[in-house]
Design an enzyme around this catalytic site. Sequence first.
Site, PDB file in Angstrom:
ATOM      1  N   LYS A 237     -12.950  -9.663  -8.592  1.00  0.00           N
ATOM      2  CA  LYS A 237     -13.995  -9.687  -7.567  1.00  0.00           C
ATOM      3  C   LYS A 237     -14.848  -8.418  -7.665  1.00  0.00           C
ATOM      4  O   LYS A 237     -14.394  -7.388  -8.142  1.00  0.00           O
ATOM      5  CB  LYS A 237     -13.387  -9.807  -6.177  1.00  0.00           C
ATOM      6  CG  LYS A 237     -12.762  -8.540  -5.637  1.00  0.00           C
ATOM      7  CD  LYS A 237     -12.501  -8.681  -4.154  1.00  0.00           C
ATOM      8  CE  LYS A 237     -12.267  -7.326  -3.502  1.00  0.00           C
ATOM      9  NZ  LYS A 237     -13.474  -6.507  -3.371  1.00  0.00           N
TER      10      LYS A 237
ATOM     11  N   LYS B 209       0.796  -1.230   0.000  1.00  0.00           N
ATOM     12  CA  LYS B 209       0.000   0.000   0.000  1.00  0.00           C
ATOM     13  C   LYS B 209       0.825   1.275   0.000  1.00  0.00           C
ATOM     14  O   LYS B 209       0.279   2.361  -0.122  1.00  0.00           O
ATOM     15  CB  LYS B 209      -0.931   0.013   1.226  1.00  0.00           C
ATOM     16  CG  LYS B 209      -2.057  -0.999   1.097  1.00  0.00           C
ATOM     17  CD  LYS B 209      -3.121  -0.795   2.138  1.00  0.00           C
ATOM     18  CE  LYS B 209      -4.309  -1.699   1.833  1.00  0.00           C
ATOM     19  NZ  LYS B 209      -5.233  -1.837   2.925  1.00  0.00           N
TER      20      LYS B 209
ATOM     21  N   LYS C  83     -16.584  -2.283  -4.360  1.00  0.00           N
ATOM     22  CA  LYS C  83     -17.394  -1.063  -4.308  1.00  0.00           C
ATOM     23  C   LYS C  83     -16.700   0.081  -5.018  1.00  0.00           C
ATOM     24  O   LYS C  83     -17.347   0.995  -5.500  1.00  0.00           O
ATOM     25  CB  LYS C  83     -17.759  -0.718  -2.862  1.00  0.00           C
ATOM     26  CG  LYS C  83     -16.612  -0.374  -1.946  1.00  0.00           C
ATOM     27  CD  LYS C  83     -17.144   0.142  -0.619  1.00  0.00           C
ATOM     28  CE  LYS C  83     -16.869  -0.776   0.549  1.00  0.00           C
ATOM     29  NZ  LYS C  83     -15.456  -0.790   0.980  1.00  0.00           N
TER      30      LYS C  83
HETATM   31  P1  ATP Z   1     -12.809  -1.487  -2.102  1.00  0.00           P
HETATM   32  O1  ATP Z   1     -13.064  -1.583  -3.581  1.00  0.00           O
HETATM   33  O2  ATP Z   1     -12.872  -0.101  -1.576  1.00  0.00           O
HETATM   34  O3  ATP Z   1     -11.584  -2.254  -1.659  1.00  0.00           O
HETATM   35  P2  ATP Z   1     -14.428  -3.696  -1.265  1.00  0.00           P
HETATM   36  O4  ATP Z   1     -15.755  -3.903  -1.911  1.00  0.00           O
HETATM   37  O5  ATP Z   1     -13.289  -4.550  -1.678  1.00  0.00           O
HETATM   38  O6  ATP Z   1     -14.073  -2.168  -1.408  1.00  0.00           O
HETATM   39  P3  ATP Z   1     -13.604  -3.744   1.504  1.00  0.00           P
HETATM   40  O7  ATP Z   1     -13.981  -2.572   2.347  1.00  0.00           O
HETATM   41  O8  ATP Z   1     -12.219  -3.835   0.970  1.00  0.00           O
HETATM   42  O9  ATP Z   1     -14.660  -3.831   0.288  1.00  0.00           O
HETATM   43  O10 ATP Z   1     -13.958  -5.068   2.311  1.00  0.00           O
HETATM   44  C1  ATP Z   1     -15.046  -5.146   3.218  1.00  0.00           C
HETATM   45  C2  ATP Z   1     -15.324  -6.606   3.504  1.00  0.00           C
HETATM   46  O11 ATP Z   1     -16.021  -7.177   2.394  1.00  0.00           O
HETATM   47  C3  ATP Z   1     -14.093  -7.469   3.715  1.00  0.00           C
HETATM   48  O12 ATP Z   1     -14.370  -8.403   4.745  1.00  0.00           O
HETATM   49  C4  ATP Z   1     -13.909  -8.181   2.399  1.00  0.00           C
HETATM   50  O13 ATP Z   1     -13.269  -9.440   2.568  1.00  0.00           O
HETATM   51  C5  ATP Z   1     -15.361  -8.357   1.948  1.00  0.00           C
HETATM   52  N1  ATP Z   1     -15.479  -8.360   0.490  1.00  0.00           N
HETATM   53  C6  ATP Z   1     -15.110  -7.376  -0.348  1.00  0.00           C
HETATM   54  N2  ATP Z   1     -15.405  -7.670  -1.607  1.00  0.00           N
HETATM   55  C7  ATP Z   1     -15.978  -8.894  -1.587  1.00  0.00           C
HETATM   56  C8  ATP Z   1     -16.502  -9.760  -2.585  1.00  0.00           C
HETATM   57  N3  ATP Z   1     -16.491  -9.412  -3.869  1.00  0.00           N
HETATM   58  N4  ATP Z   1     -17.021 -10.944  -2.212  1.00  0.00           N
HETATM   59  C9  ATP Z   1     -17.029 -11.305  -0.910  1.00  0.00           C
HETATM   60  N5  ATP Z   1     -16.561 -10.553   0.090  1.00  0.00           N
HETATM   61  C10 ATP Z   1     -16.026  -9.347  -0.235  1.00  0.00           C
HETATM   62 MG    MG Z   2     -11.231  -4.247  -0.881  1.00  0.00          MG
END
Ligand code: ATP
Ligand code: MG
Length: 344
Positions: A211, A116, A214
């Site tokens: 994956k 990071k 968001k």
């Molecule tokens: P960003 O794009 O900002 O990284 P994100 O959608 O990856 O957002 P995080 O805030 O990084 O979300 O993760 C929040 C939680 O959601 C974590 O526990 C992560 O493991 C889970 N998570 C994130 N994306 C997925 C996915 N596509 N499927 C299942 N679990 C997920």
């Molecule tokens: Mg993430």
Amino acid sequence: METILTGIRVNGELTLGNLLGALLPMSRLAEQYKATHKINVFVPDLHTIIADVDGDLRANTLKSLRYYAAAGLDLAHENIAIYRQSYVPAHSELCWILDCVATMGEMNRMTQFKEKSGAGDGTNVGIFNYPVLMAADILLYSAKYVPVGEDQFQHLELTRNLAERFNNRFGEVFTLPAATAEQAAFMQGLAAEGKKADGIRIRDLQNPEKKMSKSSRAENSKIMMSDTPEAAAAKIMSATTDSVNKVQFDMFNQPGISNLLQILALVTGDTLESVASRFAGETRYGEFKRKVADAVEQFMYEFQAKAAEVSDEDILAALVRGEKLANEIANAKLLEVQKAVALR
Ligand code: ATP
Ligand code: MG
């Protein structure tokens, strides 16, 4: 009672992936253990500000707790404590004391930091230091189990090392969290019972090699929990598939179809095997997608109705109760630490 500790990072609106991969399994975990364990569910708001926050952090906190409650987290249960990290100042205080025990060498070895810190000299110190704050989050409550992704195992090891070094230097103050092998066994046990869907990765609807995230810019690639049920269904209908023309679970060759099967299983609470067997022999993707879209629409509808029923008052009442309790436990541990290093 042993303590299970888990944090929810809040950084804006959540996706269906976040819900199915994190909020639902965590809420089920709390349901499963609340009678026999203390369960700390905290909002790591101090961790959140190491990066830019989308929208208002306080509002995001309430919204995500609302989603947790809708996912089944029992806000009112006496063994479940919900609190915001920044409302328990002992976290920051212990972080500083542990900073004086941690070494540059071990901190520089943290893989997450290496990944990071791309911005070089512009990287904020919080990104470097957050594993120590995480150690404080865990050690203040003598937490034994900390369900995290594998990417966080190194930080759990660091927590154990810091606690052990502190204990050797200043006396037995900290209880170490379980070793990573035992943590992994705990999490796998949950996965085997279908309680924590460890390793669930909902895929990007447009590009199922990735994956669902968001932060993805393509609106059709992700279902946001704030989407209308109809909009969510339309996104499923426009999901990328393949030209194999078989509905079967094969993440390697058919990630798009496999992702839809996975989503269908999770939103209907059915097993993947049973869902896949229902479509064995189906060659018409349109028919299949329609079924998935209908199930997602129904799920969104029910979930949003549940979320709307959770009142801000209930969330705030749970936070007030949880934060009072957390401060009592954390301050008692902090005082032990301060006495051990002769600050008190
Ligand atoms: P960003 O794009 O900002 O990284 P994100 O959608 O990856 O957002 P995080 O805030 O990084 O979300 O993760 C929040 C939680 O959601 C974590 O526990 C992560 O493991 C889970 N998570 C994130 N994306 C997925 C996915 N596509 N499927 C299942 N679990 C997920
Ligand atoms: Mg993430």
